[in-house]
Design an enzyme around this catalytic site. Sequence first.
Site, short mmCIF file in Angstrom:
data_model
loop_
_atom_site.label_atom_id
_atom_site.label_comp_id
_atom_site.label_asym_id
_atom_site.label_seq_id
_atom_site.Cartn_x
_atom_site.Cartn_y
_atom_site.Cartn_z
N HIS A 149 12.65 71.41 94.36
CA HIS A 149 12.72 72.58 93.49
C HIS A 149 12.64 72.12 92.03
O HIS A 149 12.98 70.99 91.71
CB HIS A 149 14.03 73.33 93.68
CG HIS A 149 14.20 73.92 95.05
ND1 HIS A 149 13.44 74.97 95.50
CD2 HIS A 149 15.07 73.61 96.05
CE1 HIS A 149 13.82 75.29 96.73
NE2 HIS A 149 14.80 74.48 97.10
N CYS A 187 9.94 73.82 99.70
CA CYS A 187 11.14 73.78 100.53
C CYS A 187 10.95 74.54 101.85
O CYS A 187 10.18 74.13 102.70
CB CYS A 187 12.36 74.27 99.75
SG CYS A 187 13.92 73.68 100.45
#
Length: 505
Positions: A426, A335
Amino acid sequence: MIGGTTSDAGKSMIVAGLCRLLAREGVRVAPFKAQNMSNNSVATLDGGEIGRAQAAQARAAGLEPSTRYNPVLLKPGSDRHSHVVVRGETVGTVGAADYASWRERLRGVVVEDLASLRAEFDVVIVEGAGSIAEINLRASDIANLGLASAASLPVVVVSDIDRGGSLAHLFGTTAILDPDDQRRVRGFLVNKFRGDPALLAPGLDRVTELTGRPTLGVIPYEPRLWLDAEDSLSAPIGMRLGPSSSGPGDSSADLRVAAIRLPRVSNTTDVEALAVEAGVEVTWVADSATVRTADLVVLPGTRATVDDLRWLRERGIDRALRDRVAAGGPLLAVCGGFQMLATTIVDDVESGSGVVAGLGILDQTIRFAPEKTVRRSAGRVWGEAAGGYEIHHGVVAETAEPPWLIVDGGGGEGVERGALWGTHWHGLLENDGVRRELLTRVAAARGRDFRHGGASFAAVRAEQFDVIADLLDAHLDRAAFTAVIEGRDEDPPVITHALGAEPSA
């Protein structure tokens, strides 16, 4: 309500354990946290995001994570400002000084959502936020005694005795409250106790004499409880992740993983999955030397990509990362960490910095979009079916890099280039097959062997829920606790005295 004397007192784990314990006994139970301040969040099926702890608590209760369990989420991007997520959607940015102006709107939201859960479930276990004794914030409080007052909730206060000062915390936390709030406090829980309970008993007896409130349980310290950390206090530099470990240096480790502890690190739980594997040592670090020498480096997510990129440069970690990749050293970026690897970052949204030079490791451009991407994701990685979730403003606008993941429905995501892997997903390493293949490839790149022991992340998490449930079952005064839940306990006195005098009725 399970309140605390401090942050990181163990409220989240206690709530998860209570949810698991009651669910095992056939009670319809749900968790709730009115307002959470955390950068560890999870995408829900209903298209929003909630704090990681509430997602874990929902799973402990046998429920799918939902925005109902955490209606207000504050995601700090600096010491003074946070993004406000209400019922799963970002609604603005708020500063510490002007948050009070939001309170009436948000109070209505949390009271309404809690009421709906209470109508649907037999029991709702509410987690407080930080310390319930922050009397400077009481007027605008919607997460602790402000909510307890509005919703007529009894409060049980948890203190972490492993930190010391627990008896004073229990007394002082109660005594500093005004009389109406004091009456909400019905009892105490002592968490993370090591030693002989008989030595603690006189102190607890004295606390009961001074406060008129019982200790409902003394919960032993349990080193197996470490997953799903929510608070940044749970990820200090130098901490080694995994059961019964507090620092680096396991000579038996086959692979050493260095997770870079960014100042605004988010979703720290991404790296926890690596620590379920036997022989893998995972440590939070903030120095360039370890980044150069570790078998695998993880550059995790962050709530402040540009600001934390500046932090990397100030410490020379940027150079260590470039040298590492040039030498073929394995690197996993997730991310915000993945975004930092780009050649160019265009951010008029999160930091307002405009065009910023990235680390230049990947030939791609990241552009921050006003709309946040929040979704569950599914696809294939190295032939393995895998799932994860996305929560980010930055998107890949241009890239010349080969994708890593094949997304269901078509298209690629992330980057795989030799021993460099990057993704916006994630939770990817919670997929056992993907995690094992990654570690196998890391070991090959480092000239090592990796033989996984068949660890299942889902099984380890479920075991942790059962461990804390078993501890509560064994050490909680169930009859007294049930009386508190059902409102059958005796009204406690108000403490209006100097230390040593008797409380008043």
